[in-house]
Scaffold this motif. Structure first.
Motif: not given
Length: 318
Positions: A82, A89-90, A92-94, A96-97
């Protein structure tokens, strides 16, 4: 400086370009890989053996594409993650994973000619999605790209860059009337400038970036056009005898930029039809050439600094 050329043409497909190239052991991210040329870019890279991640807003659509690719190419590695580029923020999440090294980052996703819309940070949607989101993504993945030793970024621009240079005094149409075409053009100029400055800053880390113009293609990208505008544009294209590409042909230049041996350690170029575009004073036939401001090094440095400052300015408090 040697001008990049190739034996391919406007009619070449992504599969043509990647034929004979082995990407086994290479990792690739294709943003917007669930529709349009993103699907064909991902398909060609997977066909050549790359481990491909589709970074998409619509995860279900991404899964359908992944299943279609792996069904047609047993053994292909395609995963889905995703990513909403309009939401930092999305991004950053991508980031981070993400684990492991990254060889190819295809900044393909984009929106075009949208109504006047803004992100939660107040940024105009087209500039935020097409440029700032990808800018943040590339920065977040810099370590993974550098770890590859030789990595490439493909920044999907457009001849639409001819509609506007970067208007630094009013990036988000806060003071001038909103113009969807100018907003799109500004974002596509930014995509081209990103490739220039990313290469200057990161070539020492083994990372190069090139911008590409896919060509004239009818895809879901035109979904925000009114029916009248869409019909009139199709009529004009047909009457003028302008060549329009299939998505497979439209993906060819992205795949060329990502895989061609002729671009080894070369970046900062603007490519069309699998070759370097001519610098022109005005876009030819609405499709060909690159304007000087879109590849100007000083302009690229300024945009980089402005983009960095925007990303590091706290957003509004919820």
């Amino acid at each position: 400086m040697t001008r990049i050329d190739a034996s391919f043409a406007a009619t070449s497909t992504a599969r043509d370009v990647v034929e004979g190239i082995d990407l086994s052991g290479r990792t690739a991210i294709v943003t917007g890989g669930a529709s349009g040329i993103g699907v064909e870019t991902a398909r060609a890279l997977a066909y050549a053996g790359a481990d491909v991640t589709l970074a998409v807003r619509d995860v279900d659509a991404g899964r359908r594409v992944a299943q279609e690719i792996t069904g047609a190419r047993p053994g292909a590695s395609v995963r889905v993650a995703s990513l909403d580029l309009a939401d930092i923020d999305s991004v950053d999440r991508f980031v981070d994973t993400w684990t492991g090294i990254l060889h190819l980052l295809i900044n393909n996703a984009g929106v075009m000619m949208t109504p006047e819309l803004r992100t939660p940070r107040g940024w105009e949607l087209q500039f935020a999605t097409n440029h700032l989101g990808h800018f943040a993504l590339a920065h977040g993945l810099h370590g993974a790209l550098a770890a590859a030793g030789e990595a490439r970024i493909v920044s999907v621009s457009s001849s639409g860059h001819g509609a506007s240079d970067i208007v630094y005094e009013d990036l988000f149409f806060d003071r001038r009337p909103y113009d969807a075409g100018q907003a799109y053009g500004q974002s596509k100029t930014a995509n081209a400038l990103f490739a220039v400055e990313a290469t200057r800053r990161w070539a020492g880390d083994g990372i190069t970036a090139n911008a590409v113009m896919p060509g004239g293609i009818w895809t879901n990208l035109q979904r925000h056009w009114t029916p009248d505008v869409l019909a009139a544009t199709r009529k004009h294209v047909a009457a003028a005898g302008l060549f329009t590409k299939t998505p497979e042909q439209g993906a060819a230049t992205s795949v060329f930029a990502a895989t061609s041996p002729s671009l080894k350690a070369i970046g900062g170029r603007y490519l069309e039809d699998c070759r370097e575009a001519e610098v022109v004073p005005a876009i030819i036939d609405g499709l060909h050439g690159v304007l000087p401001y879109a590849i100007d090094p000083a302009n690229a440095r300024r945009l980089w600094d402005v983009s960095h400052d925007l990303l590091h300015t706290p957003g509004p408090t919820p």
